[in-house]
Design an enzyme around this catalytic site. Structure first.
Site, PDB file in Angstrom:
ATOM      1  N   PHE A 118     -41.924  74.749 101.485  1.00 55.84           N
ATOM      2  CA  PHE A 118     -41.755  74.198 100.344  1.00 55.84           C
ATOM      3  C   PHE A 118     -42.952  72.757 100.572  1.00 55.84           C
ATOM      4  CE2 PHE A 118     -37.015  75.254  99.753  1.00 55.84           C
ATOM      5  CZ  PHE A 118     -37.611  76.090  98.867  1.00 55.84           C
ATOM      6  N   LYS A 220     -31.388  79.898  91.981  1.00 60.08           N
ATOM      7  CA  LYS A 220     -32.389  81.822  92.269  1.00 60.08           C
ATOM      8  C   LYS A 220     -32.360  82.575  93.447  1.00 60.08           C
ATOM      9  CE  LYS A 220     -37.592  81.899  91.900  1.00 60.08           C
ATOM     10  NZ  LYS A 220     -38.728  80.844  91.886  1.00 60.08           N
TER      11      LYS A 220
END
Length: 345
Positions: A118, A220
């Site tokens: 990330f 997700k």
């Protein structure tokens, strides 16, 4: 074939065979070319409109999260023919991600291993960019995740902050609780943690909607969940008004890696590309069957050609996304997949 034989090898030679440098340079070029995107309009886009999540998509092929985390090249993706774009994953706090090297190309396996972690400029930076430059000419999804330094017990507020910051710009939100590259993140797929997270995000979405229709929130999921764990996750999602499922994220499994690249199998991170093709379709079909088709599904994972996308749609996906296939085989894949799905109608 031109991209595979000429363009990709040249990009790697010019970038010292560093996949992350290839990625960064490509995004930089697309960001500059994106300024001319409005003049191109949808010239490269296949017209195959569909309405999903209450949104009108010009076609069913989107760009998956991770390729343009900070939304640097949003107009370019629309110009290349994508029917929608998912920016992110972004986190509340800007963060550099994991130490390099953290991206590994496996061309013989038609795959990639990444442990990016990330790396992004933060939710507020993406919001400021969208406020300044506007949205692309296609629906925009935003994937949000937990900052690495945020303890799991404080994760809900992390997600709520990003949801609030980006609410004026996102056509849908993807809740990423399935990346393998942030320590502990996948624990948020467990029933109790996920119920708390989705409950709070649902309340926040309704509050921000001010009496109107809330922005769709999707979850997700990881391809590594057992059927029982996935069924439990889907029950929680249905209980808390989730608008859809994105199936799937990258996998921790290492099946499908070519013998010539077996030395890279030990690299930590998520595997994507051709080795995920079959499992992605299995998860999409499980989600569709378990929910009776009540939850729209965005199918992603191992789409390397039109047949792979068709398989996901046949399994129950309403939309599909590209990432590794696009990175390895170039923009021509967008048009080929879009045409294949349009012809399948």
């Amino acid at each position: 074939m031109f991209f595979d034989k000429i363009v990709r090898p040249a990009l790697y030679r010019l970038s010292y065979h560093d996949p992350e440098l290839v990625h960064e340079r490509t995004i930089g070029v697309l960001a500059r070319l994106g300024k001319a995107a409005p003049a191109l309009g949808g010239a490269l886009r296949v017209d195959d409109p569909v309405t999903v999540l209450g949104l009108r998509f010009p076609n069913r092929v989107g760009l998956a999260a991770g390729l343009d985390k900070n939304g640097r090249a949003l107009p370019a993706w629309a110009a290349l023919g994508f029917g929608f774009v998912e920016a992110g994953t972004v986190t509340r706090l800007a963060q550099p991600g994991n130490p390099k090297p953290r991206l590994f190309s496996l061309p013989a396996s038609d795959a990639v291993i990444n442990r990016m972690g990330f790396n992004n400029d933060g939710a507020e930076a993406l919001a400021a960019k969208l406020a300044r430059d506007g949205k692309p000419g296609v629906p925009l999804g935003v994937s949000i995740g937990k900052s690495k330094v945020t303890p799991l017990e404080d994760a809900v507020e992390d997600y709520r902050f990003s949801l609030r910051a980006l609410h004026p710009y996102a056509d849908y939100f993807a809740i990423n609780v399935s990346s393998p590259n942030t320590p502990g993140l996948r624990q948020l797929q467990d029933r109790t943690a996920l119920a708390e997270l989705l409950g709070e995000l649902r309340s926040t979405s309704l509050e921000l909607a001010g009496g109107g229709s809330p922005t769709p929130v999707l979850v997700k999921v990881a391809p590594d969940l057992t059927d029982d764990a996935l069924a439990e996750l889907l029950e929680v999602a249905l209980e808390h008004g989730v608008a859809g499922i994105i199936a799937t994220n990258t996998t921790l499994a290492r099946d499908g890696i070519a013998p010539a690249e077996s030395g890279l199998a030990g690299q930590a991170g998520g595997l994507s590309g051709r080795p995920l093709t079959t499992r992605a379709a299995e998860v999409v079909r499980f989600v569709h069957d378990h929910t009776g088709g009540s939850l729209p599904i965005i199918g992603v994972g191992g789409i390397m050609g039109p047949d792979d996308a068709i398989r996901l749609v046949d399994a129950g996906a309403s939309l599909v996304q590209l990432y590794t296939g696009f990175a390895l085989h170039g923009p021509g894949l967008v048009r080929r997949v879009s045409r294949g799905l349009a012809a399948r109608r």
